[in-house]
Design an enzyme around this catalytic site. Sequence first.
Site, PDB file in Angstrom:
ATOM      1  CB  THR A  94      11.906  -6.900  47.235  1.00 43.53           C
ATOM      2  OG1 THR A  94      12.716  -6.247  46.260  1.00 43.53           O
ATOM      3  CG2 THR A  94      12.808  -7.681  48.192  1.00 43.53           C
ATOM      4  CE  LYS A 167      16.442  -5.081  46.632  1.00 44.79           C
ATOM      5  NZ  LYS A 167      15.106  -4.723  46.152  1.00 44.79           N
TER       6      LYS A 167
END
Length: 268
Positions: A94, A167
């Site tokens: 991420t 995300k």
Amino acid sequence: MTVGFVGAGRMGAPMVRRLVDAGHEVNVLVRNKGKARAIADLGGNPVTDVRSVTAAAEVVVVAVFTDEQVRGVCVDDGLLAAMQPQSCLVLHTTGSPDTARALAARRPDIAVLDAPVSGGPHDVSAGSITVYVGGDDTAVDRLRPLLGAYADPILHVGVTGAGQLVKLVNNTLFAAQIGLVAEAVRLGTHLGVAETSLLDALAHGSSRSRALAMIATAASVDAFIASVGGFVAKDVAVVRNIAADRGTELGILDAAAGVVAPRLTDPR
């Protein structure tokens, strides 16, 4: 399928196991030779350099912790340059969507999918980790069976970079939800309600949420923040920077998320 893998740690190790169990040959980069046995126990092939990771690999999966680590292994260590033409790079880290886009620009002859995950190692082991994928339609369709070894659902949310954006919004909302629960517990405690009783009761009421259920399982807000705070703070810091770069802000989400992820200086 021959798969190269970088980052067989907390999240990556069960991915390697699931890939091997699905019949794939997985070459795993091992920085510490002492970890070679652990990789072999997972069924992977431990290798010590990026060229061995990419040799004959149709797909290379990167599951390191930070953007800096992605750039380090992909650019500085030469993994991207060593990849086979027409192969695919899958980024489970991420981070900033700009990282995935920059890597794609360096190697237009390979497909780059940014595919951050939502969930924990237990979800990977169960084959039920959520993956938000950004990338070309054809490449995503091609990789669905492989990602399906450990992921369900696999959500194609747009072009390269879109997976990271979804995300980051998800994790910002998650941090804000944790912050709201923390404030609710503070209020309840001042009103004379025990935290464990409050958390259990709220989990059965109209305020219930996945975040609340996870906190209730941990039995306290502080215990839950201690277990996830580092991961959440990293991602909130990233989204704050991205929002600022684009001339916007997190709004009310920032105040709530700040309970979990205090405002940090720009890490870049």
